[in-house]
Write a protein that holds these residues in place. Sequence first.
Motif, short mmCIF file in Angstrom:
data_model
loop_
_atom_site.label_atom_id
_atom_site.label_comp_id
_atom_site.label_asym_id
_atom_site.label_seq_id
_atom_site.Cartn_x
_atom_site.Cartn_y
_atom_site.Cartn_z
N ILE A 127 -1.65 4.84 6.10
CA ILE A 127 -0.91 3.62 6.45
C ILE A 127 -0.52 3.72 7.92
N GLY A 128 -1.19 2.91 8.74
CA GLY A 128 -1.02 2.98 10.19
C GLY A 128 -2.18 3.73 10.80
N TYR A 129 -3.08 2.99 11.46
CA TYR A 129 -4.32 3.60 11.94
C TYR A 129 -4.35 3.64 13.46
N GLY A 130 -3.28 4.21 13.99
CA GLY A 130 -3.21 4.39 15.43
C GLY A 130 -3.78 5.74 15.83
N SER A 131 -3.28 6.27 16.93
CA SER A 131 -3.80 7.52 17.47
C SER A 131 -3.73 8.66 16.46
N ILE A 132 -2.60 8.79 15.76
CA ILE A 132 -2.44 9.89 14.81
C ILE A 132 -3.22 9.61 13.53
N VAL B 280 1.68 8.44 5.86
CA VAL B 280 2.28 7.34 6.61
C VAL B 280 2.33 7.66 8.09
N HIS B 281 1.87 6.71 8.91
CA HIS B 281 1.89 6.88 10.37
C HIS B 281 2.31 5.57 11.01
N LEU B 282 3.59 5.22 10.80
CA LEU B 282 4.14 3.95 11.26
C LEU B 282 5.26 4.17 12.26
N LYS B 283 5.36 3.25 13.20
CA LYS B 283 6.53 3.19 14.06
C LYS B 283 7.62 2.39 13.34
N GLU C 44 10.65 -0.83 8.36
CA GLU C 44 11.82 -0.12 7.83
C GLU C 44 11.85 -0.25 6.31
N ASN C 45 12.01 0.87 5.63
CA ASN C 45 11.98 0.92 4.16
C ASN C 45 10.69 0.34 3.59
N PHE C 46 9.59 0.46 4.35
CA PHE C 46 8.29 -0.04 3.90
C PHE C 46 7.90 0.60 2.58
N PHE C 47 8.22 1.88 2.46
CA PHE C 47 7.93 2.59 1.21
C PHE C 47 9.20 2.63 0.38
N ASP C 48 9.21 1.91 -0.73
CA ASP C 48 10.38 1.87 -1.59
C ASP C 48 9.97 2.07 -3.04
N ILE D 57 2.86 11.87 1.88
CA ILE D 57 3.04 12.68 3.09
C ILE D 57 3.66 11.81 4.19
N ASN D 58 4.70 12.33 4.82
CA ASN D 58 5.30 11.57 5.92
C ASN D 58 5.63 12.48 7.11
N CYS D 59 4.88 12.28 8.20
CA CYS D 59 5.16 12.95 9.47
C CYS D 59 5.47 11.93 10.56
N SER D 60 5.84 10.71 10.17
CA SER D 60 6.12 9.68 11.17
C SER D 60 7.62 9.56 11.40
N ARG D 61 8.29 8.67 10.68
CA ARG D 61 9.72 8.49 10.80
C ARG D 61 10.31 8.27 9.41
N ALA D 62 11.48 8.84 9.18
CA ALA D 62 12.11 8.71 7.86
C ALA D 62 12.49 7.28 7.55
N ALA D 63 12.76 6.49 8.57
CA ALA D 63 13.24 5.12 8.36
C ALA D 63 12.21 4.22 7.68
N VAL D 64 10.95 4.62 7.69
CA VAL D 64 9.94 3.78 7.03
C VAL D 64 9.91 4.02 5.53
N VAL D 65 10.74 4.95 5.05
CA VAL D 65 10.80 5.28 3.62
C VAL D 65 12.24 5.14 3.13
N ASN D 66 12.39 4.54 1.96
CA ASN D 66 13.69 4.56 1.30
C ASN D 66 13.83 5.94 0.65
N GLU D 67 14.60 6.80 1.27
CA GLU D 67 14.65 8.20 0.84
C GLU D 67 15.20 8.35 -0.57
N ASP D 68 16.17 7.51 -0.95
CA ASP D 68 16.71 7.58 -2.30
C ASP D 68 15.64 7.26 -3.34
N ASP D 69 14.80 6.27 -3.02
CA ASP D 69 13.72 5.90 -3.94
C ASP D 69 12.67 7.01 -4.02
#
Length: 343
Positions: free
Chosen positions: A175-180, A229-232, A238-242, A256-268
């Motif tokens: 998810i996110g097909y940029g440089s990374i 996930v490779h999203l800005k 934000e919370n794209f993954f819920d 797998i998430n090495c981008s930013r925590a904000a793109v995931v609802n961590e509680d979910d």
Amino acid sequence: MNILFTAEYDDTLIEEVQKLGNVDIQGWAKGIGKLSEEELLSLVTDVEVIVTSYDDITEAVIDAAPSLRLIFCTRATPVNVDVDYAREKGIKVLFTPGRNSDSTAELTIGLMLSIARNIPFAYEELKKGNYTGSKDTDNQVKAGLKRDVVWGVGPQSPYVVFKGVELKGRTLGIIGYGSIGRRVAAIARGFGMRILVFDPYVSNIDVDTLTTEKVGIDRLLTESDFISVHLKVSKETENFFDKRAFEKMKKSAYFINCSRAAVVNEDDLIEALRTKQIAGAGLDVFSTEPIPEDHPFITELENVVITPHIAGATTDVLTNHTKMIIQELDRYMKQEPLLYEYK
């Protein structure tokens, strides 16, 4: 040209920077951490260029530097720079896109392998002394047989307890097909993986091959064995993954998430791991950093591999951004177009 240099750098290249001006190395560049605003105010009076990684370049800092023309932030996004105010003052803000793309892509694959093959869990048990034998273990070979090296046989043997899955033949959703994201795909193809890509901002012609296909988000979620996930961070991501996203994933899938925590609802995500809605996760980023010592990822969940936000922590990254700084400052002095101006 007076340069305040507070970013990490490649020691072998710093002389090239010093040829371009008077370089004042301070703060994190000297290994003493992030500078306070007060400390910065005392250092920027005659500075034309600031090169930083983490120092907060605020309105007050900018106002204290009447000669300032360039702010160079050695990150993918200059979140610690008041970009709007700098632009108002006619100051260009530069950044270093792609400097850690290979580093992050490799850690992403490392987390995939770690969770798929239970590597850190097996390591931890061995370090605790479990599954080990005495130094007097008898490995004599019975008559007529050849030497056999087997750790143990039975339902509680490590061969059974840590049995994982291969990457080969599995489907990786990116998810996110940029440089990374593109680099992750390139490495994954080497493992024999099929790649599904979701990114509204790239065309099919830039994605589709025999092993890679651009798809909608629902198809990616339902078909992928691994999702990376490779999203800005933006209003859209934000919370794209819920909860709804995790419910659509296979129960055998890994996140797998090495981008930013904000793109995931961590509680979910915690709930999805707790209820085995998904098989596991590999994470380098968290909603609060440093991660709290009583976080479920540490105290409770046994199907998650975590690292302390180190995806970009390689010496090669320092070499990359130091080269980018040198080349960009050289272009600036020659009044040539700048390649890394943040828009």
